[in-house]
Scaffold this active site. Structure first.
Site, PDB file in Angstrom:
ATOM      1  N   ARG A   1       0.858  -1.188   0.000  1.00  0.00           N
ATOM      2  CA  ARG A   1       0.000   0.000   0.000  1.00  0.00           C
ATOM      3  C   ARG A   1       0.894   1.238   0.000  1.00  0.00           C
ATOM      4  NH1 ARG A   1      -3.646  -2.484  -1.681  1.00  0.00           N
ATOM      5  NH2 ARG A   1      -5.672  -2.906  -0.735  1.00  0.00           N
TER       6      ARG A   1
ATOM      7  N   HIS B   1      -1.667   0.895  -9.805  1.00  0.00           N
ATOM      8  CA  HIS B   1      -2.351  -0.064  -8.915  1.00  0.00           C
ATOM      9  C   HIS B   1      -2.974  -1.213  -9.731  1.00  0.00           C
ATOM     10  CE1 HIS B   1      -4.393  -0.491  -4.736  1.00  0.00           C
ATOM     11  NE2 HIS B   1      -4.235  -1.672  -5.295  1.00  0.00           N
TER      12      HIS B   1
HETATM   13  P1  NDP Z   1      -2.411 -11.382   4.330  1.00  0.00           P
HETATM   14  O1  NDP Z   1      -3.279 -10.572   5.204  1.00  0.00           O
HETATM   15  O2  NDP Z   1      -2.855 -12.748   3.928  1.00  0.00           O
HETATM   16  O3  NDP Z   1      -0.961 -11.538   5.010  1.00  0.00           O
HETATM   17  C1  NDP Z   1      -0.256 -10.451   5.503  1.00  0.00           C
HETATM   18  C2  NDP Z   1       1.176 -10.874   5.787  1.00  0.00           C
HETATM   19  O4  NDP Z   1       1.890  -9.726   6.268  1.00  0.00           O
HETATM   20  C3  NDP Z   1       1.296 -11.958   6.836  1.00  0.00           C
HETATM   21  O5  NDP Z   1       2.305 -12.874   6.498  1.00  0.00           O
HETATM   22  C4  NDP Z   1       1.698 -11.181   8.088  1.00  0.00           C
HETATM   23  O6  NDP Z   1       2.479 -11.917   9.002  1.00  0.00           O
HETATM   24  C5  NDP Z   1       2.538 -10.076   7.483  1.00  0.00           C
HETATM   25  N1  NDP Z   1       2.593  -8.913   8.385  1.00  0.00           N
HETATM   26  C6  NDP Z   1       1.571  -8.130   8.795  1.00  0.00           C
HETATM   27  N2  NDP Z   1       2.014  -7.188   9.649  1.00  0.00           N
HETATM   28  C7  NDP Z   1       3.339  -7.389   9.769  1.00  0.00           C
HETATM   29  C8  NDP Z   1       4.351  -6.762  10.520  1.00  0.00           C
HETATM   30  N3  NDP Z   1       4.091  -5.723  11.330  1.00  0.00           N
HETATM   31  N4  NDP Z   1       5.611  -7.241  10.430  1.00  0.00           N
HETATM   32  C9  NDP Z   1       5.894  -8.311   9.628  1.00  0.00           C
HETATM   33  N5  NDP Z   1       4.968  -8.951   8.889  1.00  0.00           N
HETATM   34  C10 NDP Z   1       3.709  -8.500   8.967  1.00  0.00           C
HETATM   35  O7  NDP Z   1      -2.094 -10.489   3.039  1.00  0.00           O
HETATM   36  P2  NDP Z   1      -2.020 -10.871   1.480  1.00  0.00           P
HETATM   37  O8  NDP Z   1      -0.772 -11.654   1.239  1.00  0.00           O
HETATM   38  O9  NDP Z   1      -3.287 -11.456   1.016  1.00  0.00           O
HETATM   39  O10 NDP Z   1      -1.908  -9.391   0.848  1.00  0.00           O
HETATM   40  C11 NDP Z   1      -0.975  -8.453   1.336  1.00  0.00           C
HETATM   41  C12 NDP Z   1      -1.324  -7.053   0.893  1.00  0.00           C
HETATM   42  O11 NDP Z   1      -1.039  -6.892  -0.492  1.00  0.00           O
HETATM   43  C13 NDP Z   1      -2.788  -6.630   1.007  1.00  0.00           C
HETATM   44  O12 NDP Z   1      -3.135  -6.287   2.328  1.00  0.00           O
HETATM   45  C14 NDP Z   1      -2.834  -5.433   0.080  1.00  0.00           C
HETATM   46  O13 NDP Z   1      -2.503  -4.262   0.792  1.00  0.00           O
HETATM   47  C15 NDP Z   1      -1.724  -5.732  -0.945  1.00  0.00           C
HETATM   48  N6  NDP Z   1      -2.289  -6.007  -2.272  1.00  0.00           N
HETATM   49  C16 NDP Z   1      -1.947  -5.187  -3.327  1.00  0.00           C
HETATM   50  C17 NDP Z   1      -2.460  -5.420  -4.587  1.00  0.00           C
HETATM   51  C18 NDP Z   1      -2.064  -4.577  -5.757  1.00  0.00           C
HETATM   52  O14 NDP Z   1      -2.675  -4.705  -6.840  1.00  0.00           O
HETATM   53  N7  NDP Z   1      -1.047  -3.747  -5.633  1.00  0.00           N
HETATM   54  C19 NDP Z   1      -3.403  -6.527  -4.843  1.00  0.00           C
HETATM   55  C20 NDP Z   1      -3.658  -7.348  -3.682  1.00  0.00           C
HETATM   56  C21 NDP Z   1      -3.133  -7.086  -2.443  1.00  0.00           C
HETATM   57  P3  NDP Z   1       1.810 -13.116   9.883  1.00  0.00           P
HETATM   58  O15 NDP Z   1       1.356 -14.140   8.870  1.00  0.00           O
HETATM   59  O16 NDP Z   1       2.935 -13.601  10.691  1.00  0.00           O
HETATM   60  O17 NDP Z   1       0.688 -12.505  10.622  1.00  0.00           O
END
Ligand code: NDP
Length: 308
Positions: free
Chosen positions: A223, A271
């Site tokens: 993001r 995006h």
């Molecule tokens: P998920 O919610 O499935 O997973 C998020 C991951 O981020 C988890 O592994 C989590 O760790 C990790 N995480 C969260 N907070 C932290 C932190 N403070 N420190 C370290 N690791 C952290 O997300 P997705 O994989 O489904 O998607 C990720 C993001 O990609 C979405 O939220 C969106 O913002 C972005 N996105 C962008 C798109 C685009 O077109 N540009 C399209 C789709 C998504 P843990 O598993 O250990 O909790």
């Protein structure tokens, strides 16, 4: 009959309504602001105006149409009902295509080749094996883990960083903020695929970028608010970063007058990295409506405290 309301903008509202009704003709789907919409039980949203969801008196579920829910959680008056996100394997594959394109673009030096073509210069770049190149993925969630596995499958060395420990075949994993420096050390390409939360806002700033080796590349697809744009521009300008692809911005669309469009070695994409299909969104919304009707547990519910 369960009533759904579609709230927000910048998405294909008519297409989503048709896809939901094709999957579940018994549902009543209306638009926000339409007479009778205020007693809807389910709100299906992208970037809803702050305060809009509070006006829905019978609300039982807020359903995002995307993987990220930051723009819904940003509403200070968000009702305390379950919030669900979309999980679409096709979207994860689309993201893997985009990131792989970026990794290959830098790895096979297409940035240099394209610049050479503009100057009509024949200059064959040296080829380096993928196994000599280390790619680090921040965020090992439903999309991030798939991206990491895809990049590893064609021979790159891959590291992944998450909040909690993970075991992923062929990927060196790091967990927690204390491991961030060792995760970053020696990376050739950093990919940010984190959700936007209180902890991740501004995370890709001077400290993270300067920890990368000189000449490293960035692919930013999480993001916009996670990336400190001044730090990015400074690192590109002094050559610390060798190139960047940025797909997400704090204010979208990026206006035509924005200086970022013209920053050398920066590729701006709109995006476009990946989106869930209308059929996948509709299928999951309908599945959760059925679960709501049966009082069953919902799928892909977000932890509102964690923010993803
Ligand atoms: P998920 O919610 O499935 O997973 C998020 C991951 O981020 C988890 O592994 C989590 O760790 C990790 N995480 C969260 N907070 C932290 C932190 N403070 N420190 C370290 N690791 C952290 O997300 P997705 O994989 O489904 O998607 C990720 C993001 O990609 C979405 O939220 C969106 O913002 C972005 N996105 C962008 C798109 C685009 O077109 N540009 C399209 C789709 C998504 P843990 O598993 O250990 O909790």
């Amino acid at each position: 009959m369960t009533k759904l309301v579609l709230v927000g903008h910048d998405f294909d509202i008519n297409g989503l309504r048709s896809a939901i009704l094709a999957a579940a003709p018994d549902l009543h789907v209306c638009d926000f602001g339409e007479p009778g919409a205020t007693d809807a039980e389910v709100a299906v949203c992208w970037d809803p105006p702050h305060g809009a969801l509070r006006t829905l008196s019978n609300l039982r579920l807020v359903h995002a149409i995307a993987a990220g829910v930051d723009n819904i959680l940003a509403d200070p008056e968000l009702p305390r009902v379950p919030l669900c996100r979309v999980v679409d394997p096709v979207q994860a594959r689309g993201m893997a295509e985009f990131v792989l394109w970026g990794v290959l673009h830098f790895h096979r030096q297409f940035d240099r080749v394209l610049a050479n073509q503009r100057d009509r210069r024949w200059d064959m770049p040296q080829q380096r094996p993928a196994s000599d190149v280390t790619v680090g993925v921040m965020g090992l969630g439903r999309i991030g883990a798939h991206v990491a596995a895809t990049v590893a499958s064609i021979g790159f060395r891959v590291r992944g960083w998450s909040r909690t420990p993970k075991t992923l075949s062929g990927i060196e994993t790091f967990a927690g903020s204390h491991t961030l420096p060792s995760f970053l050390d020696g990376l050739d390409v950093l990919v940010c695929l984190l959700p936007l939360t209180r902890e991740t806002e501004g995370i890709v700033g001077d400290v993270v970028l300067r920890r990368l080796p000189r000449g490293a590349k960035l692919i930013h697809v999480g993001r916009g608010e996670q990336l400190v744009l001044d730090a990015l521009v400074a690192a590109l300008s002094d050559g610390h970063l060798g190139g960047a692809i940025v797909d997400v911005f704090p204010h979208e669309p990026l206006p035509p007058h924005d200086a970022l469009w013209g920053v050398p070695n920066l590729i701006v994409t709109p995006h476009m990295a990946s989106a869930a299909s209308l059929d996948a969104i509709a299928g999951q919304v309908v599945e959760n409506v059925r679960r709501l009707q049966r009082n069953d547990s919902l799928i892909h519910q977000v932890d509102v405290e964690l923010g993803f």
